[in-house]
Design a protein around this motif. Structure first.
Motif, PDB file in Angstrom:
ATOM      1  N   THR A 117       4.845 -12.297   3.693  1.00  0.00           N
ATOM      2  CA  THR A 117       3.923 -11.305   4.238  1.00  0.00           C
ATOM      3  C   THR A 117       3.772 -11.439   5.745  1.00  0.00           C
ATOM      4  O   THR A 117       3.672 -10.448   6.460  1.00  0.00           O
ATOM      5  N   HIS A 118       3.727 -12.657   6.232  1.00  0.00           N
ATOM      6  CA  HIS A 118       3.625 -12.887   7.679  1.00  0.00           C
ATOM      7  C   HIS A 118       4.154 -14.281   7.987  1.00  0.00           C
ATOM      8  O   HIS A 118       4.302 -15.134   7.103  1.00  0.00           O
ATOM      9  N   ASP A 122      -4.133  -5.769   6.509  1.00  0.00           N
ATOM     10  CA  ASP A 122      -2.784  -5.716   5.951  1.00  0.00           C
ATOM     11  C   ASP A 122      -1.778  -6.339   6.909  1.00  0.00           C
ATOM     12  O   ASP A 122      -1.778  -6.055   8.105  1.00  0.00           O
ATOM     13  N   GLN A 123      -0.901  -7.172   6.344  1.00  0.00           N
ATOM     14  CA  GLN A 123       0.243  -7.702   7.080  1.00  0.00           C
ATOM     15  C   GLN A 123       1.479  -7.361   6.263  1.00  0.00           C
ATOM     16  O   GLN A 123       1.578  -7.739   5.100  1.00  0.00           O
ATOM     17  N   SER A 157      -9.732  -7.968  -2.671  1.00  0.00           N
ATOM     18  CA  SER A 157      -8.495  -8.219  -1.921  1.00  0.00           C
ATOM     19  C   SER A 157      -8.678  -7.772  -0.478  1.00  0.00           C
ATOM     20  O   SER A 157      -8.225  -6.696  -0.070  1.00  0.00           O
ATOM     21  N   ALA A 158      -9.328  -8.597   0.299  1.00  0.00           N
ATOM     22  CA  ALA A 158      -9.568  -8.269   1.707  1.00  0.00           C
ATOM     23  C   ALA A 158      -8.307  -8.423   2.551  1.00  0.00           C
ATOM     24  O   ALA A 158      -8.140  -7.754   3.566  1.00  0.00           O
ATOM     25  N   PHE A 159      -7.435  -9.329   2.126  1.00  0.00           N
ATOM     26  CA  PHE A 159      -6.183  -9.583   2.844  1.00  0.00           C
ATOM     27  C   PHE A 159      -5.050  -9.110   1.947  1.00  0.00           C
ATOM     28  O   PHE A 159      -4.936  -9.558   0.808  1.00  0.00           O
ATOM     29  N   LYS A 160      -4.214  -8.236   2.466  1.00  0.00           N
ATOM     30  CA  LYS A 160      -3.137  -7.704   1.634  1.00  0.00           C
ATOM     31  C   LYS A 160      -1.809  -7.886   2.330  1.00  0.00           C
ATOM     32  O   LYS A 160      -1.727  -7.913   3.556  1.00  0.00           O
ATOM     33  N   GLY A 161      -0.773  -7.969   1.534  1.00  0.00           N
ATOM     34  CA  GLY A 161       0.569  -8.101   2.073  1.00  0.00           C
ATOM     35  C   GLY A 161       1.485  -7.036   1.517  1.00  0.00           C
ATOM     36  O   GLY A 161       1.888  -7.097   0.355  1.00  0.00           O
ATOM     37  N   GLY A 162       1.811  -6.054   2.328  1.00  0.00           N
ATOM     38  CA  GLY A 162       2.739  -5.021   1.907  1.00  0.00           C
ATOM     39  C   GLY A 162       4.154  -5.341   2.347  1.00  0.00           C
ATOM     40  O   GLY A 162       4.461  -6.432   2.814  1.00  0.00           O
ATOM     41  N   GLY A 163       5.023  -4.353   2.223  1.00  0.00           N
ATOM     42  CA  GLY A 163       6.406  -4.509   2.658  1.00  0.00           C
ATOM     43  C   GLY A 163       7.350  -4.828   1.520  1.00  0.00           C
ATOM     44  O   GLY A 163       6.953  -5.289   0.449  1.00  0.00           O
ATOM     45  N   ALA A 164       8.642  -4.580   1.780  1.00  0.00           N
ATOM     46  CA  ALA A 164       9.678  -4.782   0.764  1.00  0.00           C
ATOM     47  C   ALA A 164       9.983  -6.276   0.579  1.00  0.00           C
ATOM     48  O   ALA A 164       9.817  -7.082   1.503  1.00  0.00           O
ATOM     49  N   GLY A 165      10.470  -6.613  -0.610  1.00  0.00           N
ATOM     50  CA  GLY A 165      10.770  -8.004  -0.921  1.00  0.00           C
ATOM     51  C   GLY A 165      11.794  -8.634  -0.001  1.00  0.00           C
ATOM     52  O   GLY A 165      11.732  -9.832   0.296  1.00  0.00           O
TER      53      GLY A 165
END
Length: 541
Positions: free
Chosen positions: A442-443, A398-399, A429-437
């Motif tokens: 993502t990174h 996760d990033q 989905s091995a790579f995920k991107g969380g966080g607010a818009g």
């Protein structure tokens, strides 16, 4: 696949991650040891030991020189926050199989910590809520979703994290950089009159030119859609590097680790913040009762360790059971978190999270329990590393947005049990991107993945190719050596450099160790070099 066939020389140097930039053992010679049983704690008696622990911590604060608070073998019950708030302090058990700290209640049942008042206000003003219509959930975020812990390192009176700009105050610059090159450890300032060798400083890059600034173009090359928080707070650094001054020659200063970015062409300054230094936690187990899972972001506060404002510290040989989050961080640098295991029946939010980290090393983490974000680089994290880690359930790399960049997932093992839909679509989905818009993408550039092994179960077709879904918005990732017991392909962009898919990097399974070994065999740099800080003395002065 050999590492010689990959562009190692073009990657960021991650070898400076860890306690004292990876140059020293996790040790502190203490002058005094305080045993919690001397203050009234009795193991295995079923009686709360909080008062004894608080008394031992108070005595540690009043002690001169490096000190250890010792916890012998046995089970101790604690229901108060244990604050670590002085330099040169170790909290040490008799071993993670011998010393057990049992915390029977969530943090939400304790008085609200004053350090989280701004976070509470922010959650209310922003109406942060977890909404899941299908699960009949519409609940406010709790202050403990990503903050707070029963073992809490803090610098008293310091702001934990900036949320609301009305609480921002001017920060005096101690120097103005005028020249410095990414990857080098020397930079030039207008005047070094307010700086001294041994000081911990913050080299800051600001975005004061709006949404089309050079800094954003450097962080997110080729990306047009960027969240508003990247330009909404021009008085706050968007990128900050916490480092120690090793040497000053006239108006040139040598840092303990290489510059994240060039100086010229950007708005920069050098500031100072107070940090705890030489703080260690080791050799015990943290246990919480098994509790019902409510929802994402509605965690009740079964949080183990919360490290804030620490420079040079460690956590090692610690097991954490049934936590909402095992280890959380904020504004920390040069930490080693080694040989930690998270487990239990309770579904967790984070195992060991990287929040606002620089040069933090998480090594040999074993995530046995189900965790929403098992390995996660969060807001403002840079040059930090997960290496030699294993995730047993629903693994995700996760990033979490917020200008995190130049971080490394290294030599990771992921056990993947596909569900029926994933088997049918042959995707995971091995790579995920969380966080607010408002903090997307993502990174930033140079997020790096090295030697990632996926062990799939539940895939009946041995010849099946599984597509690993990446993030759509994180630019210029470096992805090398993703392989497993099934063929994979990778859908990641934009401008990701993907190589050695379905091949292990067998001669150099760890990029971090490869870079560290190269740095260690070089002589100490002179003048403009950016090599070995491993032979320098980075101790507190």
């Amino acid at each position: 696949m050999s590492a010689d066939q990959l562009p190692v020389q073009d990657l960021p140097d991650f070898s400076y991650a860890g306690y004292k930039n990876g140059s020293a053992p996790l040790a502190l010679e203490v002058l005094k040891s305080l045993d919690v049983t001397e203050f009234g704690a009795i193991p295995d008696d079923g009686v709360d030991d909080s008062r004894a622990f608080l008394a031992a911590f108070a005595a540690a604060e009043d002690s001169d020189g490096p000190v250890a608070v010792e916890i012998p073998a046995g089970r101790f019950i604690v229901s108060e926050i244990l604050y670590l708030q002085r330099d040169n302090l170790i909290l040490r058990g008799a071993g993670n199989q011998k010393t057990r700290l049992y915390f029977p209640r969530p943090l939400r049942l304790l008085p609200d910590p004053p350090e989280l008042a701004e976070l509470r206000e922010y959650l209310t003003e922003m109406d942060k809520r977890q909404r899941e219509k299908q699960n009949n959930i519409d609940l406010p975020f709790t202050q403990y979703a990503w903050a707070g812990g029963y073992i809490w390192a803090r610098k008293p009176g310091e702001r934990v994290k900036a949320y609301l700009d009305k609480y921002d105050t001017p920060v005096a610059a101690h120097a103005q950089p005028v020249a410095g090159e990414r990857g080098k450890r020397w930079l030039t300032v207008k005047s070094a009159g307010q700086l001294e060798a041994g000081q911990v400083i913050n080299v800051n890059w600001y975005n004061r030119a709006g949404r089309d600034s050079p800094l954003l173009k450097m962080l997110y090359p080729g990306v047009d859609k960027i969240g508003s928080h990247h330009w909404a707070f021009p008085s706050r650094p968007l990128v900050s590097q916490t480092s120690r001054i090793l040497e000053i020659k006239g108006n040139r200063i040598e840092l303990s680790d290489p510059l994240l970015h060039d100086i010229e062409g950007f708005t920069t300054d050098i500031t100072r913040k107070p940090y705890l230094q030489n703080v260690g936690l080791e050799d015990f187990t943290i246990e919480f009762p098994a509790s019902a899972y409510v929802a994402h972001h509605v965690e009740q506060g079964f949080n183990g360790i919360y490290l804030t404002r620490v420079y040079d510290g460690w956590v090692r040989n610690v097991d954490i059971i049934n936590a909402d989050s095992g280890v959380l961080t904020e504004e920390v640098a040069n930490l080693t978190i080694r040989d930690v295991t998270t487990s239990g029946e309770h579904k967790a939010h984070y195992s060991v999270a990287m929040g606002d980290t620089h040069n933090v090393l998480v090594e040999n983490l074993h995530v046995q329990n189900l965790v929403i974000h098992p390995l996660s680089f969060n807001t403002f994290s840079t040059k930090s590393v997960y290496t030699g880690c294993t995730v047993d359930q629903r693994p995700i790399l996760d990033q979490h947005s917020g200008a995190n960049h130049q971080n490394l997932f290294d030599n990771i093992t992921m056990y993947v049990e596909l569900n029926d839909q994933e088997i049918s679509e042959r995707r995971y989905s091995a790579f995920k991107g969380g966080g607010a818009g408002y903090w997307k993408p993502t990174h930033g550039a140079d997020s790096t993945f090295w030697n990632i092994r996926l062990l799939f179960s539940g895939v009946p077709d041995e010849k099946a190719t599984i597509t690993l879904d990446g993030v759509a918005d994180g630019p210029n990732a470096n992805i090398y050596g993703v392989h497993g017991n099934r063929k994979v392909d990778i859908d990641y962009g934009p401008s990701a450099d993907i190589a050695a898919v379905n091949q292990a990097i067998s001669d150099q399974p760890s990029l971090y160790q490869l870079q560290l070994s190269k740095r260690r065999i070089k002589s100490r740099p002179t003048d403009n070099a950016s090599d070995l800080s491993a032979t320098t003395d980075n101790s507190v002065k």
